[in-house]
Design an enzyme around this catalytic site. Structure first.
Site, PDB file in Angstrom:
ATOM      1  CB  SER A  94      -0.923   0.009   1.229  1.00  0.00           C
ATOM      2  OG  SER A  94      -1.801  -1.082   1.209  1.00  0.00           O
ATOM      3  CG  HIS A 141      14.773  48.507  21.046  1.00  0.00           C
ATOM      4  ND1 HIS A 141      14.907  47.268  21.647  1.00  0.00           N
ATOM      5  CD2 HIS A 141      16.030  48.888  20.667  1.00  0.00           C
ATOM      6  CE1 HIS A 141      16.177  46.918  21.642  1.00  0.00           C
ATOM      7  NE2 HIS A 141      16.880  47.872  21.050  1.00  0.00           N
ATOM      8  CB  SER A 262     -15.779  49.201  12.875  1.00  0.00           C
ATOM      9  OG  SER A 262     -16.534  49.133  14.072  1.00  0.00           O
ATOM     10  NE  ARG A 269      -8.933  54.589   4.789  1.00  0.00           N
ATOM     11  CZ  ARG A 269      -9.144  54.936   3.508  1.00  0.00           C
ATOM     12  NH1 ARG A 269     -10.318  55.436   3.134  1.00  0.00           N
ATOM     13  NH2 ARG A 269      -8.196  54.797   2.615  1.00  0.00           N
ATOM     14  CD  GLU A 309       2.535  11.597   6.574  1.00  0.00           C
ATOM     15  OE1 GLU A 309       3.679  11.428   7.035  1.00  0.00           O
ATOM     16  OE2 GLU A 309       1.978  10.784   5.805  1.00  0.00           O
ATOM     17  NE  ARG A 310      -5.566   8.946   6.203  1.00  0.00           N
ATOM     18  CZ  ARG A 310      -6.151   8.286   5.205  1.00  0.00           C
ATOM     19  NH1 ARG A 310      -7.093   8.876   4.489  1.00  0.00           N
ATOM     20  NH2 ARG A 310      -5.793   7.045   4.913  1.00  0.00           N
TER      21      ARG A 310
END
Length: 440
Positions: A94, A141, A262, A269, A309-310
């Site tokens: 498989s 900063h 909003s 914006r 993984e699926r």
């Protein structure tokens, strides 16, 4: 996978129909390889390649009994064939089919990612060239540092994205690998030549060695590379968000007619696309831990990697692809406000030129420590003015005037020499050379 965050071309690669079509492509390549090795007659090979077919609903029905989707697939395909079905899925296991098919899907998907990265790089490059000489204040900063250009900011991003192209080229080599080596990877029931031929038909390289599966360090490398790419994209998005803050307002995401920011505040914006990208990057990075943990499978293979993984592979590719296209659009349509950049530069009262003054004094014989002390003392006076909120844009020469009135400085620097330190061109004189390094 959410439809909201998926592009059609990538999404089409990660569905059940495409998965089983790719399984069938691998199985046919194996049949052709057996035929070329003289183990399957031409007539049987031709019938299988022409007639082999599957039906998704039938596969699901069979899987209810088999509890094994690959066996459900091979059983379904066998029903579409005659006696030649005995040579379908012959001599392989498989994972030979599943992992080799996954290599094909990942290769196609990574090509789309590479295309997206290239597009983003070109957009960043074009916008960088456009704003090569657009002055702004550099920040460390979050605090004003020294003058730079917005072009340098974008060039830095472009160079980082270009590094990802190199990394993805290497990752492509690692994932574009098939394996048709049998249940334990020892080629007991099929020769090495079968694997070589089948992979050649599919346009893949062969793994030097495998056990029941292709090793998951390859997949983990892919996940980590996509996570790094996401972090770089987030870096760009976060900087856009900061620069769009109302008190900064140096750039702004495009805001279309009819768009709303909003439900309660009509004036809003917001940098919603960059915020969205930031969130998507978190999702992409979240898959690195399970993908790294998939590397350590038991002995010749266990099943613990499969469920991960699926989820992970479709979401990694689909989300990364969407993130790239969205960020590319944000950069391409980004509104830049050079006047606001100059206004913010002036807000320091000239403090951004402090290092230039500092470096001139030792040339005149003053120690660096004493030079630093004099310049910092004057700078702190300006900070006090800024803290009190008494500063006006017309006061951008505050620091210069303070220095000109310092008797200690007058012993070492003339008025013209002090004024010469307050020159933006001094800070941009190497922009052309930097751009040459990055883009040529």
């Amino acid at each position: 996978m959410l439809e909201r965050y998926a592009n059609e071309e990538m999404k089409a690669l990660w569905n059940e129909q495409t998965k089983f079509e790719t399984y069938l492509e691998v199985e046919k390549a194996v049949v052709r390889a057996w035929n070329k090795l003289g183990q399957i007659q031409d007539s049987d090979c031709e019938k299988i390649c022409a007639k082999a077919a599957f039906n998704l609903e039938r596969i699901k029905e069979i899987e209810k009994t088999t509890k094994h989707d690959l066996i459900a697939f091979t059983t379904c395909v066998a029903e579409s064939l005659g006696e030649e079905s005995r040579f379908f899925h012959y001599g392989i296991t498989s994972s030979d089919c599943i992992d080799t098919a996954m290599a094909l899907l990942m290769t196609k998907s990574l090509k789309l990612i590479q295309k997206g990265v290239k597009n983003l790089y070109e957009t960043l490059k074009n916008r960088a060239l456009e704003h090569k000489d657009t002055l702004m204040v550099g920040r460390s900063h979050g605090v004003f540092g020294e003058p730079i250009t917005f072009g340098l900011v974008l060039a830095l991003f472009a160079d980082e994205i270009k590094r990802h192209l190199k990394a993805l080229d290497l990752t492509m080599e690692f994932i574009s690998v098939g394996a048709i080596s049998g249940a334990m990877g020892n080629f007991a029931h099929a020769p090495l030549e079968l694997e070589e031929l089948a992979c050649e038909f599919l346009g893949l390289k062969t793994a030097n060695i495998s056990n029941q599966v292709i090793q998951r360090d390859r997949y983990a490398r892919l996940a980590c590379d996509l996570a790094l790419l996401a972090s770089s994209c987030e870096k760009i998005a976060v900087n856009i968000r900061h620069l769009q803050r109302s008190e900064v307002y140096e750039v702004e995401e495009a805001f279309s007619t009819g768009q709303k920011g909003s439900s309660a505040m009509p004036h809003k914006r917001n940098p919603i696309l960059s915020e969205n990208i930031t969130g998507l990057c978190r999702v992409i990075r979240s898959f690195t831990t399970p993908m790294l943990e998939n590397v350590a499978l038991w002995h010749e293979r266990d099943m613990s990697h499969s469920s991960v993984e699926r989820f992970a592979l479709p979401d990694l590719f689909i989300t990364s692809d969407f993130m790239l296209s969205r960020l590319n659009s944000v950069i391409k349509n980004l509104v830049v406000y050079p006047k606001n950049m100059l206004k913010n530069l002036a807000l320091s009262g000239g403090l951004v030129f402090s290092q230039r003054v500092l470096l001139e004094l030792p040339k005149k014989g003053l120690s660096r420590e004493e030079s630093y002390s004099i310049v910092q003392e004057n700078a702190m006076k300006i900070w006090e003015v800024l803290q009190q909120g008494a500063f006006k844009n017309t006061d951008e020469n505050l620091f210069l005037n303070a220095l000109l009135n310092d008797e200690r400085l007058k012993k070492y620097l003339s008025e013209d020499e002090i004024k010469a330190c307050f020159d933006y061109n001094y800070y941009t004189k190497n922009v052309g050379a930097i751009f040459k390094r990055v883009f040529e």
